[in-house]
Design an enzyme around this catalytic site. Sequence first.
Site, PDB file in Angstrom:
ATOM      1  N   ARG A  67       3.863  31.290  16.205  1.00  0.00           N
ATOM      2  CA  ARG A  67       5.236  31.863  15.907  1.00  0.00           C
ATOM      3  C   ARG A  67       5.593  32.384  14.408  1.00  0.00           C
ATOM      4  NH1 ARG A  67      10.250  28.376  17.688  1.00  0.00           N
ATOM      5  NH2 ARG A  67       9.674  27.199  16.132  1.00  0.00           N
ATOM      6  N   LYS A 175      -6.081  16.103  24.503  1.00  0.00           N
ATOM      7  CA  LYS A 175      -4.959  14.853  24.816  1.00  0.00           C
ATOM      8  C   LYS A 175      -4.111  14.706  24.250  1.00  0.00           C
ATOM      9  CE  LYS A 175      -6.060  10.608  22.904  1.00  0.00           C
ATOM     10  NZ  LYS A 175      -6.021  10.678  21.138  1.00  0.00           N
ATOM     11  N   HIS A 205     -12.984  14.446  22.635  1.00  0.00           N
ATOM     12  CA  HIS A 205     -13.895  14.662  21.907  1.00  0.00           C
ATOM     13  C   HIS A 205     -14.430  13.344  21.326  1.00  0.00           C
ATOM     14  CE1 HIS A 205     -11.606  12.701  18.447  1.00  0.00           C
ATOM     15  NE2 HIS A 205     -12.411  12.065  17.340  1.00  0.00           N
ATOM     16  N   GLU A 243     -10.501   1.888  13.059  1.00  0.00           N
ATOM     17  CA  GLU A 243      -9.881   2.810  11.600  1.00  0.00           C
ATOM     18  C   GLU A 243      -8.995   1.815  10.352  1.00  0.00           C
ATOM     19  OE1 GLU A 243      -8.829   6.997  13.293  1.00  0.00           O
ATOM     20  OE2 GLU A 243      -8.434   5.385  14.660  1.00  0.00           O
ATOM     21  N   HIS A 267     -10.246   8.035  24.636  1.00  0.00           N
ATOM     22  CA  HIS A 267     -11.664   7.240  24.255  1.00  0.00           C
ATOM     23  C   HIS A 267     -12.612   6.052  24.258  1.00  0.00           C
ATOM     24  CE1 HIS A 267     -10.824  10.403  22.317  1.00  0.00           C
ATOM     25  NE2 HIS A 267      -9.362   9.595  20.769  1.00  0.00           N
ATOM     26  N   LYS A 365      -5.998   0.667  13.479  1.00  0.00           N
ATOM     27  CA  LYS A 365      -5.097   1.501  12.472  1.00  0.00           C
ATOM     28  C   LYS A 365      -5.257   0.182  11.535  1.00  0.00           C
ATOM     29  CE  LYS A 365      -4.167   5.733  14.368  1.00  0.00           C
ATOM     30  NZ  LYS A 365      -4.936   6.431  14.422  1.00  0.00           N
TER      31      LYS A 365
HETATM   32  C1  BG6 Z   1      -7.948  10.522  18.000  1.00  0.00           C
HETATM   33  C2  BG6 Z   1      -6.381   9.742  17.401  1.00  0.00           C
HETATM   34  O1  BG6 Z   1      -7.832  11.634  19.291  1.00  0.00           O
HETATM   35  O2  BG6 Z   1      -8.770  10.433  17.493  1.00  0.00           O
HETATM   36  C3  BG6 Z   1      -6.449   9.730  16.275  1.00  0.00           C
HETATM   37  O3  BG6 Z   1      -5.540  10.191  18.592  1.00  0.00           O
HETATM   38  C4  BG6 Z   1      -8.100   9.185  16.094  1.00  0.00           C
HETATM   39  O4  BG6 Z   1      -5.140   8.238  16.428  1.00  0.00           O
HETATM   40  C5  BG6 Z   1      -8.808   9.877  15.679  1.00  0.00           C
HETATM   41  O5  BG6 Z   1      -7.138   8.536  14.394  1.00  0.00           O
HETATM   42  C6  BG6 Z   1     -10.123   9.115  16.056  1.00  0.00           C
HETATM   43  O6  BG6 Z   1     -11.333  10.066  15.498  1.00  0.00           O
HETATM   44  P1  BG6 Z   1     -12.648   9.971  15.445  1.00  0.00           P
HETATM   45  O7  BG6 Z   1     -13.665  11.389  15.161  1.00  0.00           O
HETATM   46  O8  BG6 Z   1     -12.288  10.834  13.530  1.00  0.00           O
HETATM   47  O9  BG6 Z   1     -13.141   8.756  15.560  1.00  0.00           O
END
Ligand code: BG6
Length: 512
Positions: A67, A175, A205, A243, A267, A365
């Site tokens: 948009r 997702k 991913h 993370e 994941h 996190k």
């Molecule tokens: C995403 C999550 O699917 O994966 C995020 O929603 C996360 O919260 C991310 O930070 C991590 O991906 P990667 O590839 O950086 O490990």
Amino acid sequence: MNHDLPSGGNPLRDVRDRRLPRVPGPCALVVFGVTGDLARKKLIPAIYDLANRGLLPPAFAVVGFARRDWGDGDFAALAREAAEKGSRTGFREDVWARLSNSIRFVPGSFDDDAAFDKLASTLVEMEKSQGIQGNAAFYLSIPPAMFPVVLKQMARTRMCDNSVRGGWRRVIVEKPFGQDLKSARDLNDLVDDVFTAQDVFRIDHYLGKETVQNLLALRFANTLFEPMWNSNYVDSVQITMAEDVGIGGRAVFYDSAGAARDVLQNHVLQLLALTAMEEPVAFDAEQIRNEKTKVLGAISLPDRLEDYAIRGQYSEGWLGGQRVAGYTDEELVPGNSRTETYAAVRLGVETRRWAGVPFYLRTGKRLPRRVTEIAVVFKKAPHLPFSSTATEELGNNQLVVRVQPDEGVTLRFGSKVPGSAMEVRDVSMDFLYGEAFTESSPEAYERLVLDVLIGDATLFPRNEEVELSWAVIDPLEEFWAGSKPEPYRAGEWGPRAADTMLERDGRHWRRP
Ligand code: BG6
């Protein structure tokens, strides 16, 4: 020998064919939500990198839909900036010049019939101008709440219908795949109503990461590991996805989801499924997904969730030499939020191979560092013919798949310390991608976008997998509902209760 029979035996047998670069046929990639974060940071750089590697067909088009009161040129400018910033392979003017010729933008909101009619006619027009032959993949890089209206528009304009233009039509779903089992089922029904199951590609991913795929090579291309990959030899498995970052600009989504829904459901459980699955009879989408599905269906939760399902929330702390805010002080997070930013759980896999082996999963996190790994911890040797002081520092043998960073595999085992006394201590043997191969690994999104355009669904979870994963998460969420997560300081390895959980079992978390 009967030559009609499949060659059998080696599930990786089609690897030979895959050495040739796989290039899709003519097609268009339509991206909904093209101005969003995911499109700018991941998708557009991935498309550019594929073009730079010569992996896109000459007849190719990217169509952005959003948009904005934009023309093709405005979108091309955004795409250029995204490619310059995010490209893995280095920005080149000649590659960009070719790619930018195939960029289109269709402005409009999702409830705007005229905009979708325009999108449909743009695709038809591009059959002539770009030679895309009626083939198109639609990337839903939008919040799931928008799915119904977009899918309805695709059904109305028959953009989802393979037969109309005589090519293929596929949809890519990002997702979160729902909030719980029920909403995931609704979402699956919605998508499956409009597209046929084989044309739906759900992106997780992590499955596009080279090291995750290597888990299958490690297990099924070697003699060494598989005989020990079972409860006779394995003491436990630890899967860590840590993370150091916080929640960035995603407070609104994150606060409604939390760590378990955000990454444990997808994941981390996918990593568990690949670690625990049986050898597929062929290395193809159906067989690999069948084996993962069996594992996800065999997962059991601990009886005492209060001891074995721990969640935490970070408070203010220090990370990388900087003071970072606590979760509830992050912008747009309610001060009384009870959303978890850390989750750890002990699961079982009720199969002959894994009976009695605990799988400890944790994610969080604002932990000390970004690291994802799968550690298979083996049982101690049944007998040690040394004095007890000689083996004081000997731990369990471990095989650690380092998903990221420092991608590779580490084997930990005991070795004699040089000197006249017999003393045995743990040492590591390392395989590092960066040292063993000259090629660098493609980004997950490069691999996955390419697979969609080729039509290879091997690395995409099937809807049963998504639903079975929710069946694991739902009881945890129910148990946690209304309770407060345990606090942990940003920069620490999660709440104390997560350490106690392993100590209770006579184990401890690895310090990755
Ligand atoms: C995403 C999550 O699917 O994966 C995020 O929603 C996360 O919260 C991310 O930070 C991590 O991906 P990667 O590839 O950086 O490990």
